[in-house]
Scaffold this active site. Structure first.
Site, PDB file in Angstrom:
ATOM      1  N   CYS A  42       0.792  -1.191  -0.055  1.00 11.65           N
ATOM      2  CA  CYS A  42      -0.010  -0.097  -0.089  1.00 11.65           C
ATOM      3  C   CYS A  42       0.835   1.093   0.109  1.00 11.65           C
ATOM      4  O   CYS A  42       0.470   2.252  -0.812  1.00 11.65           O
ATOM      5  CB  CYS A  42      -0.870   0.174   0.951  1.00 11.65           C
ATOM      6  SG  CYS A  42      -1.889   1.577   1.488  1.00 11.65           S
ATOM      7  N   CYS A  47      -1.417   1.783  -3.055  1.00 12.90           N
ATOM      8  CA  CYS A  47      -2.441   2.844  -2.918  1.00 12.90           C
ATOM      9  C   CYS A  47      -1.633   4.115  -2.774  1.00 12.90           C
ATOM     10  O   CYS A  47      -2.546   5.104  -3.505  1.00 12.90           O
ATOM     11  CB  CYS A  47      -3.499   2.649  -1.622  1.00 12.90           C
ATOM     12  SG  CYS A  47      -3.488   0.914  -1.051  1.00 12.90           S
ATOM     13  N   LYS A  50      -0.209   5.356  -6.037  1.00 13.29           N
ATOM     14  CA  LYS A  50      -1.179   5.406  -7.099  1.00 13.29           C
ATOM     15  C   LYS A  50      -1.802   6.607  -7.036  1.00 13.29           C
ATOM     16  O   LYS A  50      -2.203   7.280  -7.935  1.00 13.29           O
ATOM     17  CB  LYS A  50      -2.071   4.130  -6.767  1.00 13.29           C
ATOM     18  CG  LYS A  50      -3.152   3.866  -7.917  1.00 13.29           C
ATOM     19  CD  LYS A  50      -4.412   4.462  -7.651  1.00 13.29           C
ATOM     20  CE  LYS A  50      -4.912   4.253  -6.079  1.00 13.29           C
ATOM     21  NZ  LYS A  50      -5.478   2.896  -6.021  1.00 13.29           N
ATOM     22  N   TYR A 177      -9.444  -3.525 -10.898  1.00 12.52           N
ATOM     23  CA  TYR A 177      -9.050  -2.191 -10.239  1.00 12.52           C
ATOM     24  C   TYR A 177      -7.610  -1.631 -10.947  1.00 12.52           C
ATOM     25  O   TYR A 177      -7.824  -0.495 -11.221  1.00 12.52           O
ATOM     26  CB  TYR A 177      -8.518  -2.289  -8.794  1.00 12.52           C
ATOM     27  CG  TYR A 177      -9.861  -2.719  -7.949  1.00 12.52           C
ATOM     28  CD1 TYR A 177     -10.344  -1.572  -6.953  1.00 12.52           C
ATOM     29  CD2 TYR A 177     -10.241  -3.757  -7.835  1.00 12.52           C
ATOM     30  CE1 TYR A 177     -11.257  -1.684  -6.167  1.00 12.52           C
ATOM     31  CE2 TYR A 177     -11.527  -3.949  -6.756  1.00 12.52           C
ATOM     32  CZ  TYR A 177     -11.958  -2.883  -5.961  1.00 12.52           C
ATOM     33  OH  TYR A 177     -12.813  -3.031  -5.043  1.00 12.52           O
ATOM     34  N   GLU A 181      -7.325   1.633 -13.170  1.00  8.56           N
ATOM     35  CA  GLU A 181      -6.662   2.736 -12.694  1.00  8.56           C
ATOM     36  C   GLU A 181      -5.421   3.443 -13.629  1.00  8.56           C
ATOM     37  O   GLU A 181      -5.047   4.384 -13.709  1.00  8.56           O
ATOM     38  CB  GLU A 181      -6.145   2.465 -11.217  1.00  8.56           C
ATOM     39  CG  GLU A 181      -7.464   2.572  -9.965  1.00  8.56           C
ATOM     40  CD  GLU A 181      -7.119   2.163  -8.736  1.00  8.56           C
ATOM     41  OE1 GLU A 181      -8.202   2.315  -7.754  1.00  8.56           O
ATOM     42  OE2 GLU A 181      -6.161   1.876  -8.467  1.00  8.56           O
ATOM     43  N   HIS A 434     -26.377  22.294  -0.771  1.00 10.11           N
ATOM     44  CA  HIS A 434     -26.439  22.810  -2.222  1.00 10.11           C
ATOM     45  C   HIS A 434     -25.400  23.951  -2.316  1.00 10.11           C
ATOM     46  O   HIS A 434     -25.338  24.993  -1.614  1.00 10.11           O
ATOM     47  CB  HIS A 434     -27.774  23.442  -2.378  1.00 10.11           C
ATOM     48  CG  HIS A 434     -28.296  23.883  -3.803  1.00 10.11           C
ATOM     49  ND1 HIS A 434     -28.278  22.812  -4.967  1.00 10.11           N
ATOM     50  CD2 HIS A 434     -28.113  24.923  -4.556  1.00 10.11           C
ATOM     51  CE1 HIS A 434     -28.444  23.414  -5.976  1.00 10.11           C
ATOM     52  NE2 HIS A 434     -28.281  24.867  -5.759  1.00 10.11           N
ATOM     53  N   GLU A 439     -26.025  15.952  -2.711  1.00  7.41           N
ATOM     54  CA  GLU A 439     -27.475  16.244  -2.270  1.00  7.41           C
ATOM     55  C   GLU A 439     -28.402  15.239  -2.832  1.00  7.41           C
ATOM     56  O   GLU A 439     -29.511  15.206  -2.403  1.00  7.41           O
ATOM     57  CB  GLU A 439     -27.435  17.607  -2.414  1.00  7.41           C
ATOM     58  CG  GLU A 439     -27.764  18.333  -4.190  1.00  7.41           C
ATOM     59  CD  GLU A 439     -28.187  19.520  -3.882  1.00  7.41           C
ATOM     60  OE1 GLU A 439     -28.981  20.084  -3.497  1.00  7.41           O
ATOM     61  OE2 GLU A 439     -27.164  20.229  -4.860  1.00  7.41           O
TER      62      GLU A 439
HETATM   63  P1  NDP Z   1      -8.526  -7.794  -9.815  1.00 10.23           P
HETATM   64  O1  NDP Z   1      -8.911  -8.947  -9.514  1.00 10.23           O
HETATM   65  O2  NDP Z   1      -9.294  -6.331  -9.584  1.00 10.23           O
HETATM   66  O3  NDP Z   1      -8.745  -7.969 -11.539  1.00 10.23           O
HETATM   67  C1  NDP Z   1      -7.928  -8.908 -12.112  1.00 10.23           C
HETATM   68  C2  NDP Z   1      -8.212  -8.831 -13.461  1.00 10.23           C
HETATM   69  O4  NDP Z   1      -7.330  -9.458 -14.454  1.00 10.23           O
HETATM   70  C3  NDP Z   1      -9.771  -9.108 -13.794  1.00 10.23           C
HETATM   71  O5  NDP Z   1     -10.180  -8.377 -14.911  1.00 10.23           O
HETATM   72  C4  NDP Z   1      -9.627 -10.460 -14.342  1.00 10.23           C
HETATM   73  O6  NDP Z   1     -10.598 -10.928 -15.318  1.00 10.23           O
HETATM   74  C5  NDP Z   1      -8.212 -10.452 -15.227  1.00 10.23           C
HETATM   75  N1  NDP Z   1      -7.387 -11.636 -15.245  1.00 10.23           N
HETATM   76  C6  NDP Z   1      -7.179 -12.558 -14.145  1.00 10.23           C
HETATM   77  N2  NDP Z   1      -6.424 -13.671 -14.615  1.00 10.23           N
HETATM   78  C7  NDP Z   1      -6.081 -13.433 -15.929  1.00 10.23           C
HETATM   79  C8  NDP Z   1      -5.632 -14.237 -17.018  1.00 10.23           C
HETATM   80  N3  NDP Z   1      -4.878 -15.450 -16.705  1.00 10.23           N
HETATM   81  N4  NDP Z   1      -5.798 -13.779 -18.095  1.00 10.23           N
HETATM   82  C9  NDP Z   1      -6.038 -12.586 -18.659  1.00 10.23           C
HETATM   83  N5  NDP Z   1      -6.840 -11.811 -17.642  1.00 10.23           N
HETATM   84  C10 NDP Z   1      -6.938 -12.146 -16.262  1.00 10.23           C
HETATM   85  O7  NDP Z   1      -7.140  -7.785  -9.622  1.00 10.23           O
HETATM   86  P2  NDP Z   1      -6.117  -6.356  -9.693  1.00 10.23           P
HETATM   87  O8  NDP Z   1      -4.894  -6.935 -10.153  1.00 10.23           O
HETATM   88  O9  NDP Z   1      -6.557  -5.258 -10.383  1.00 10.23           O
HETATM   89  O10 NDP Z   1      -6.100  -5.719  -8.146  1.00 10.23           O
HETATM   90  C11 NDP Z   1      -5.905  -6.870  -7.169  1.00 10.23           C
HETATM   91  C12 NDP Z   1      -6.661  -6.233  -6.096  1.00 10.23           C
HETATM   92  O11 NDP Z   1      -5.879  -5.408  -5.399  1.00 10.23           O
HETATM   93  C13 NDP Z   1      -8.052  -5.951  -6.419  1.00 10.23           C
HETATM   94  O12 NDP Z   1      -8.931  -7.009  -6.436  1.00 10.23           O
HETATM   95  C14 NDP Z   1      -8.183  -4.907  -5.254  1.00 10.23           C
HETATM   96  O13 NDP Z   1      -8.725  -5.579  -4.038  1.00 10.23           O
HETATM   97  C15 NDP Z   1      -6.955  -4.452  -4.680  1.00 10.23           C
HETATM   98  N6  NDP Z   1      -6.925  -3.128  -5.191  1.00 10.23           N
HETATM   99  C16 NDP Z   1      -7.602  -2.165  -4.719  1.00 10.23           C
HETATM  100  C17 NDP Z   1      -7.636  -0.756  -5.154  1.00 10.23           C
HETATM  101  C18 NDP Z   1      -8.654   0.292  -4.576  1.00 10.23           C
HETATM  102  O14 NDP Z   1      -8.956  -0.064  -3.582  1.00 10.23           O
HETATM  103  N7  NDP Z   1      -8.764   1.617  -5.334  1.00 10.23           N
HETATM  104  C19 NDP Z   1      -6.600  -0.482  -6.227  1.00 10.23           C
HETATM  105  C20 NDP Z   1      -6.018  -1.415  -6.813  1.00 10.23           C
HETATM  106  C21 NDP Z   1      -5.859  -2.720  -6.098  1.00 10.23           C
HETATM  107  P3  NDP Z   1     -11.923 -11.555 -14.838  1.00 10.23           P
HETATM  108  O15 NDP Z   1     -12.809 -10.198 -14.555  1.00 10.23           O
HETATM  109  O16 NDP Z   1     -12.365 -12.125 -16.021  1.00 10.23           O
HETATM  110  O17 NDP Z   1     -11.680 -12.403 -13.814  1.00 10.23           O
END
Ligand code: NDP
Length: 459
Positions: A42, A47, A50, A177, A181, A434, A439
């Protein structure tokens, strides 16, 4: 030589640091073993940096609408300045985290740790053994990289913050995410950005209006979206990386980034030999009090695969210390967690989506769509979306979904009444402020549409 502790924490990230501090405050003799930097993902490469980069990228939109307010701006962006200033800030935070550990007497050990038994940890570098009444695994997660030829040519969120130069173009794989982002950030900083996702719309699992709204926002900001496609292989092509997609098309990019999820960091920790059970997804299996299958070994944060979010890890670390070192057993409630996606436009959500809520009974949906006031002097047509999902006829608020400026800040506050079980009538009682976007949440009159018997009616 063997040192003895009440608690040895492996990993100085959000969860581990909070647990260590609290346990030490309750009088425990505590050591934290960390092989990288204090602060964890983080603070060091998640976080915090980022959000700083999100702020940097948002100037793009501001410069865009500045003329509508009478400003003329000549802007240029310098990546090394941002990287250096970010580094200064996370170094400051790392020092603050270190001081916060040292103040109550936590010993920080810079090494790699391996669990050698229910009450013992070996320091790989020093070759020394630590005795521990309790062990807390708080090792977080690491980026998952698909097993494809040339995968080593890609980068992940671990590397993207410190690229020596901003690439001309980038291909980001994923629809979660991190993918959206970083698509926002990099496009905002002027990088030609393409996002490739295996599904049919980004942010699977999120409210449909949030997904479609963000999709439009990304396209509006020049991000190219390729759906139902994956990267099949990568190959070096001069200074660039050529990506071949699952449909056979090949194209060169300045950089390729995998944002394809994160995996619990359990590799090489010696958990199997200590008898710690893992879940089917490779996370440490824990009970409501974060205790693993070995009674003296606990785990908190991303390594447990519950919710991969910093505040959740912090709460789990705190409650672990309450339970084990303050004779005050506390279980974290994972049922109502606010979350935000710091994309552009931003998303903030809490509670159930429409399809989830509709399976719980009859529901009403209140929806507002409008141009944020900030954009009304310019030609920008982007809409803000606020949605409230309630039990029918003004019952309990079950979900709130916001797309647009300030969504994250709003959702944090909506989490309070929702946690108290607020009804639509409770929201209505609040006086509107407002002019604000929020709101809308307290001035909804009739539902925009409803679900009766699981079926959508109207809208
Ligand atoms: P996520 O789980 O959010 O997303 C992973 C993405 O990768 C999904 O779209 C998934 O597809 C795809 N994917 C997974 N495996 C494969 C593969 N083998 N080939 C192609 N595509 C694939 O993970 P992130 O890496 O974005 O982030 C990890 C975690 O970190 C998040 O889940 C969140 O909890 C946390 N995070 C939170 C943030 C915040 O609070 N703002 C910011 C960044 C991270 P599908 O949808 O089909 O499964």
């Amino acid at each position: 030589m063997t040192d003895s502790y009440d608690l040895v924490v492996i990993g100085a990230g959000s969860g581990g640091v909070r647990a260590a501090r609290m346990a030490a405050t309750y009088g425990a003799r505590v050591a934290v073993v960390e092989e990288f930097r204090v602060g964890g993902t983080c603070v060091i490469r998640g976080c915090v940096p980022k959000k700083l980069y999100v702020y940097a990228s948002r100037f793009h939109d501001l410069f865009d609408i500045a003329p509508s307010f009478g400003w003329q701006v000549e802007a240029s962006f310098d990546w090394p300045t941002l990287v250096a200033n970010k580094e200064k800030e996370i170094t400051r935070l790392e020092a603050a985290y270190t001081a916060n550990l040292e103040k109550p007497g936590v010993k920080i050990i810079r090494d790699r740790a391996v669990v050698t038994g229910p009450n013992s940890v070996r320091l790989v570098g020093e070759g020394r053994e630590l005795n521990a009444r309790y062990i807390l695994i708080a090792t977080g997660g690491r980026p998952h990289i698909p097993h494809i030829p040339g995968a080593e040519l890609g980068i992940t969120s671990n590397e993207v913050f410190d690229l020596p130069v901003l690439p001309r173009s980038i291909l980001i794989e994923g629809g979660g995410y991190i993918a959206v982002e970083f698509a926002t950030i990099l496009a905002g900083l002027g990088v030609d950005t393409t996002l490739v996702y295996r599904g049919d719309c980004i942010l699977r699992g999120f409210d449909q209006d949030m997904r479609r709204g963000l999709e439009a926002g990304l396209i509006d900001r020049g991000v190219r979206l390729i759906y139902q496609t994956t990267i099949a292989s990568l190959a070096r092509q001069g200074d660039e990386v050529a990506a071949t997609f699952s449909d056979g098309v090949t194209a060169p990019f300045g950089a390729v980034m995998f944002a394809t999820g994160r995996t619990p960091n359990v590799r090489g920790l010696g958990l199997e030999s200590a008898g710690v059970e893992l879940t089917a997804t490779g996370a440490i299996a824990v009970d409501a009090f974060s205790r693993s299958s070995v009674p003296s070994i606990y785990a908190v944060g991303d390594v447990t695969g519950r919710a991969q979010l910093t505040p959740v890890a912090i709460r789990e670390g705190w409650y672990f210390a309450e339970t084990v070192f303050n004779d005050n057993p506390q279980a974290v409630d994972h049922s109502l967690i606010p979350t935000a996606v710091f994309s552009e436009p931003e998303i903030g959500v809490i509670g159930l989506t429409e399809p989830e809520a509709a399976t719980h009974g009859d529901i009403d949906v209140y929806l507002a769509r409008f141009r944020p006031m900030m954009n009304t002097l310019s030609s920008r047509t982007e809409r803000m979306v606020l949605k409230l999902i309630t039990e029918k006829d003004g019952g309990r608020v079950l979900g709130c979904h916001i797309l647009g400026p300030g969504a994250a800040e709003m959702i944090q506050l909506v989490a309070i009444p929702m946690g108290m079980g607020a009804s639509k009538a409770d929201f209505d009682r609040a006086m509107a402020l407002h002019p604000s976007a929020a709101e809308e949440l307290v001035t909804f009159k009739a539902p925009s549409y409803v679900y009766r018997g699981g079926e959508k009616v109207g809208g």
